[in-house]
Design a protein around this motif. Structure first.
Motif, PDB file in Angstrom:
ATOM      1  N   PRO A  33      43.091  44.436 147.290  1.00  0.00           N
ATOM      2  CA  PRO A  33      42.079  45.173 147.877  1.00  0.00           C
ATOM      3  C   PRO A  33      41.075  44.295 148.524  1.00  0.00           C
ATOM      4  O   PRO A  33      41.357  43.035 148.654  1.00  0.00           O
ATOM      5  N   TYR A  85      38.969  48.947 142.527  1.00  0.00           N
ATOM      6  CA  TYR A  85      39.072  49.107 143.901  1.00  0.00           C
ATOM      7  C   TYR A  85      39.994  50.479 144.004  1.00  0.00           C
ATOM      8  O   TYR A  85      40.917  50.206 143.590  1.00  0.00           O
ATOM      9  N   HIS A 122      41.056  48.334 150.316  1.00  0.00           N
ATOM     10  CA  HIS A 122      42.115  49.134 151.103  1.00  0.00           C
ATOM     11  C   HIS A 122      41.115  50.094 151.946  1.00  0.00           C
ATOM     12  O   HIS A 122      39.890  50.418 151.475  1.00  0.00           O
TER      13      HIS A 122
END
Lengths: 234, 234
Positions: A212, A173, A214
């Motif tokens: 995450p 992520y 994000h």
């Protein structure tokens, strides 16, 4: 029969709507799309729905749809659970095209999406311009498209939402600091003052933003009420 | 205690999420915001929640919040049910500011919004520019802001979503043909070729689009997949 695309919203399995829950419970096959964002846990969904939930990776949804999702929707009702809104941040448009070619009726059950939940920041959602994304850089692949999009939106004073790349199946992520570094690097290369390292961006590049996924918002021209609301976060 | 802003999504009471349902059931007071869009029926919500739902008009939410919503959120948990996403098309930001001044914690439960559900048309949601609105014209009040916004978005090739004015409590909803006529009138006045009467707009001005609320999308530059998907509707 029918192919249902059911949004899961932004949180855990309780983000499902009552309509989505009823549709998923009544379908003969339920798939969970696992590659475009973080999803509620499959086990929690199975408990909630009282049935097996089949994980659906990109290959299943994009290459093998005919023998999986669409075959199931030919013989009974089939449901694909999608994080967020099923057509917003990720548009499963190709799947809709294939279902249509096979004359399979489609039903979309919408849900919350990051594209509107950004309003929680205090920035007014109708003042956002086009939505961008920041892909993981790779050797020989450092696209300038995020910078171009930011510049375009800034011309209108619009805010820019960047969705940050993720590969949930690999546990990758992109965190906000990486996205900031990518934009700062593009600024160094282009030097058109769209994303300057002064103050905020530099400080944010060191923050820890929790689990995450994000996203990163670059505000455009701020209305004073937006400024006041943003101050909630300081 | 806590003030919950709970989105109702875009359809009937089954658009509520499981999280929204649980929050509303556990609150000591539940209000239904009735003035920014069409809501599920209050009776259906009362049946679903097993409790009284108090209608909340603009005066209650904007002027009388201290003695109603916020007073209830001081002494117990209070929930305001809002059509769509509670912060998207209508931003109840002022209410959040007041709650914050009174140190009342706020929780937002997001839901589907027209701002992302537009993806169902086949237009890609991340290619929309700023969102506009078209207010009911009145003598001496025919703002050109929708035209300006359309022109700005067109410069980027972005699609434009116009939310059409409505006054649900008076049973007034602007239908699409009226919105088209307003934009055509602005085009006549400004003559900058942002909204031309050629073909589609003229034909659409005579269509019946079913029950309200309505919105109007003026597409920008189309990707060929968008064109193919739009053709579903012809």
């Amino acid at each position: 029969m029918t192919l249902y695309l059911v949004g899961l919203g932004l949180g855990d399995e309780k983000g499902l709507t009552l309509a989505g829950l009823a549709a998923a419970r009544a379908c003969s096959a339920v798939y969970l799309e696992t590659y475009t964002s973080v999803t509620p846990s499959r086990q929690a969904l199975e408990t909630l729905l009282g049935r097996a939930v089949i994980p659906a990776n990109r290959k299943l949804v994009e290459q093998d749809a005919e023998s999986t999702l669409l075959a199931a929707a030919k013989s009974g009702d089939c449901c694909l659970l999608v994080p967020g809104d099923p057509l917003a941040a990720t548009t499963h448009i190709d799947l809709l095209h294939r279902a249509r070619e096979l004359r399979i009726p489609i039903r979309i059950i919408h849900n919350a999406s990051i594209m509107t939940a950004v309003a929680e920041t205090g920035l007014q959602p109708y003042k956002f311009g086009k939505t961008g994304s920041i892909p993981f850089p790779a050797p020989g692949y450092e696209p300038e498209t995020p910078y171009d999009l930011l510049k375009e939106n800034q011309k209108l004073g619009a805010h820019t939402l960047f969705l940050l790349d993720l590969k949930p199946e690999e546990g990758r992520y992109m965190p906000i600091p990486d996205a900031i570094r990518i934009l700062l690097k593009l600024e160094l290369r282009r030097n058109e003052k769209a994303f300057t390292p002064a103050g905020p961006a530099k400080a944010l590049a060191k923050e820890n933003f929790g689990p995450p996924p994000h996203c990163l918002i670059v505000p455009g021209k701020l209305h004073f009420i937006e400024e006041e609301t943003l101050a909630f976060w300081q």
